[in-house]
Design a protein around this motif. Structure first.
Motif, PDB file in Angstrom:
ATOM      1  N   VAL A  38       0.837  -1.194   0.000  1.00 23.17           N
ATOM      2  CA  VAL A  38       0.000   0.000   0.000  1.00 23.17           C
ATOM      3  C   VAL A  38       0.874   1.247   0.000  1.00 23.17           C
ATOM      4  O   VAL A  38       1.823   1.350   0.772  1.00 23.17           O
ATOM      5  N   SER A  39       0.541   2.186  -0.886  1.00 26.56           N
ATOM      6  CA  SER A  39       1.189   3.491  -0.897  1.00 26.56           C
ATOM      7  C   SER A  39       0.143   4.505  -0.466  1.00 26.56           C
ATOM      8  O   SER A  39      -0.852   4.721  -1.174  1.00 26.56           O
ATOM      9  N   GLY A  40       0.351   5.094   0.716  1.00 27.83           N
ATOM     10  CA  GLY A  40      -0.652   6.004   1.235  1.00 27.83           C
ATOM     11  C   GLY A  40      -0.045   7.219   1.896  1.00 27.83           C
ATOM     12  O   GLY A  40       1.169   7.303   2.119  1.00 27.83           O
ATOM     13  N   THR A  41      -0.910   8.171   2.235  1.00 29.45           N
ATOM     14  CA  THR A  41      -0.479   9.426   2.857  1.00 29.45           C
ATOM     15  C   THR A  41      -0.686   9.373   4.368  1.00 29.45           C
ATOM     16  O   THR A  41      -1.749   8.942   4.836  1.00 29.45           O
ATOM     17  N   GLY A  49      -5.341   2.841   7.453  1.00 29.58           N
ATOM     18  CA  GLY A  49      -4.349   1.879   7.899  1.00 29.58           C
ATOM     19  C   GLY A  49      -3.647   2.381   9.150  1.00 29.58           C
ATOM     20  O   GLY A  49      -3.521   3.593   9.364  1.00 29.58           O
ATOM     21  N   VAL A  50      -3.185   1.427   9.954  1.00 25.78           N
ATOM     22  CA  VAL A  50      -2.477   1.758  11.184  1.00 25.78           C
ATOM     23  C   VAL A  50      -1.167   0.985  11.214  1.00 25.78           C
ATOM     24  O   VAL A  50      -1.148  -0.233  10.977  1.00 25.78           O
ATOM     25  N   LEU A  65       3.842   0.527   2.624  1.00 22.20           N
ATOM     26  CA  LEU A  65       3.779  -0.493   3.662  1.00 22.20           C
ATOM     27  C   LEU A  65       3.026  -1.712   3.138  1.00 22.20           C
ATOM     28  O   LEU A  65       2.420  -1.677   2.055  1.00 22.20           O
ATOM     29  N   TYR A  66       3.050  -2.780   3.919  1.00 27.59           N
ATOM     30  CA  TYR A  66       2.359  -3.997   3.551  1.00 27.59           C
ATOM     31  C   TYR A  66       1.178  -4.248   4.485  1.00 27.59           C
ATOM     32  O   TYR A  66       1.230  -3.945   5.687  1.00 27.59           O
ATOM     33  N   SER A  72       2.444  -2.754   8.046  1.00 25.69           N
ATOM     34  CA  SER A  72       3.793  -2.973   8.585  1.00 25.69           C
ATOM     35  C   SER A  72       4.804  -2.927   7.456  1.00 25.69           C
ATOM     36  O   SER A  72       4.465  -3.181   6.293  1.00 25.69           O
ATOM     37  N   ARG A  73       6.021  -2.552   7.821  1.00 27.17           N
ATOM     38  CA  ARG A  73       7.102  -2.603   6.827  1.00 27.17           C
ATOM     39  C   ARG A  73       7.427  -4.051   6.489  1.00 27.17           C
ATOM     40  O   ARG A  73       7.787  -4.385   5.367  1.00 27.17           O
TER      41      ARG A  73
END
Length: 486
Positions: A39-42, A61-62, A85-86, A98-99
């Motif tokens: 996931v690519s997010g802000t 996401g958290v 992140l994944y 998480s990374r």
């Protein structure tokens, strides 16, 4: 409803029922994402323990804030930053990001990571036959040496002790046989980086990168993680470079221009770089640095049959023709005088800016020994020289380095002791007298210096009276008439 969700959305005790309805409404909002997805997010909020990310779905996401800290414990992201992140879990309260998977986990988590292509965090404990022992989720795994990096591994011990991310490639015997690969992950990330680079970059663009390794033919420069370009040895600059380490070093930051950007037959991206194209051409300022007649010091960079090329400034080579190498020696080939790497003094004889050619002279830099030769060797001066060689027509005698005179055979024959000269050998010292000096022709004639040779030889020939005994009666009468006339 989680306490974290309440805190983040400002939920008061009396509003709990509404919040619960909102949370229930959100269920199923992240159905587009699955465990293992990238996931690519802000970043929308950085909390004390968690960082919240906009995933592009109804659910945010958290990620644990601890995963985003640097070595000094500082958070590496801020609101508005984009992170990759994944997905490692989902529930009605949000999407767990998480990374990479790390910590303690069971077989189910390992199987989920393998099937979803999710990175797991592992520590390289030691080297072993064919690879490395790696600990992931407190289980022992094996990483082949060919899979620890995307490039050839020169020093396996350098990886020991590092905590890296891996992909699980084999999971058998209920988790007792685990094989992992870092290379697959690196190549996957490199492919993504390469495509992004190609979409945003073109030939002629300037880039900044870090030198990662050196080869005999050039230096590899990392432009972004997993993406490298090559600076060929001829493209470091205008100065002649024999080995890449003469120009750059591993870890050095460099700027270069992209000169080639395409893919090979296997589809691999090839990037050619040039540092030279960003450097100033030394010929642009040559006229302000050098002039005809200047004597400078340079380095011999190449030998040819006809002469030696000498670098007098980075990127500026001149030619010393074989005929310009020495006044004092007969030079048949440049290697008789110099070798590559030698430092030599040269005089600039010509500069052709259009053709970018410079003519140089080693012998003129040393000075012409024939200059002032007539003053040093006046006619009649008695000097000592060294025999160079005997020829049929005379003996060549060196008076000083670069100055050789000739003692002709005809002069030796008129000497009082010609055999003393005829027995001379190369290297013998001999005393002679300067006869005639012709500086323009670079010739000096020598004499033996004995009495019979100090002028016209006729002056030293014995004088004989005329013999009239064979002239007969007529001769006697004529002689008598001459005597009476006197």
């Amino acid at each position: 409803m989680s306490e974290e969700f309440k805190e983040r959305n400002g939920v008061e005790e009396g509003e709990e029922s509404f919040a619960e309805l909102f949370e229930q409404y959100s269920e199923g909002g992240g159905d587009d994402l699955s465990v293992g997805d990238k996931v690519s997010g802000t970043v929308i909020q950085v909390g004390e323990n968690s960082v919240f990310v906009d995933t592009g779905t109804k659910l945010d996401g958290v990620v644990d804030r601890e995963e985003l800290l640097d070595e000094d414990g500082n958070c590496t992201v801020a609101e508005g930053d984009t992170v990759e992140l994944y997905v490692v879990g989902k529930d009605s309260g949000g999407i767990k990001l998480s990374r990479a998977i790390s910590g303690v986990g069971g077989l189910a988590m390992l199987e989920e990571a393998k099937s979803g292509g999710l990175p797991v965090e592992g520590k390289v404990e030691s080297t072993c036959k064919g690879g490395f022992n790696v600990t992931i989720l407190q289980r022992r795994a094996f990483c082949p040496v060919s899979q620890i990096d995307a490039r050839f591994v020169d020093n396996p011990d350098a990886y020991v002790g590092q905590t890296l991310e891996f992909l699980i490639t084999k999971l058998e015997s209920h988790g007792r046989n685990i094989v992992v690969s870092r290379r697959v992950l690196l190549e996957r990330e490199a492919a993504e980086s390469a495509q992004t680079f190609v979409d945003e970059t073109k030939v002629g663009d300037e880039i900044e990168g870090t030198v990662t390794r050196l080869a005999a033919f050039g230096a590899f420069v990392e432009i972004m993680p997993g993406l490298e370009g090559l600076v060929h040895i001829s493209q470091f600059g205008y100065a002649r470079v024999t080995h890449p380490e003469e120009a750059v070093s591993v870890g050095q930051k460099v700027r270069a221009k992209i000169t080639r950007l395409d893919r090979d037959d296997k589809g691999k991206l090839k990037i050619s770089l040039s540092m030279k194209e960003l450097a100033q051409n030394p010929w642009d300022t040559l006229s302000a640095t050098f002039a005809v007649g200047d004597i400078v010091t340079g380095k011999v960079v190449r030998l040819a049959d006809f002469g030696a090329f000498v670098e007098i400034a980075p990127g500026v080579d001149g030619l010393v023709h074989v005929s310009e190498m020495s006044y004092t020696k007969r030079v048949n080939k440049p290697a008789d005088m110099v070798k590559e790497g030698d430092s030599v003094s040269v005089k600039i004889k010509s500069i052709d800016m259009d053709k970018q050619r410079i003519g140089l002279s080693m012998k003129d830099a040393e000075g012409d020994p024939w200059a002032g030769v007539a003053d040093r060797y006046p006619a009649g001066a008695k000097i000592e020289g060294i025999v160079e060689k005997q020829e049929q027509f005379g003996i060549f005698i060196q008076l000083e380095p670069g100055i050789t005179g000739l003692l002709p055979k005809s002069v030796i024959a008129r000497s009082e002791n010609p055999s003393a000269f005829e027995k001379l050998h190369a290297g013998d010292a001999v005393e002679v007298v300067v006869g005639e000096v012709k500086p323009k022709e670079r010739k000096i004639s020598l004499t033996t210096g004995d009495a019979r040779d100090d002028g016209d030889w006729k002056d030293f020939a014995p004088k004989r009276k005329a013999d009239t005994s064979s002239m007969g009666l007529l001769g006697a009468k004529l002689q008598e008439a001459l005597n009476n006339k006197k």
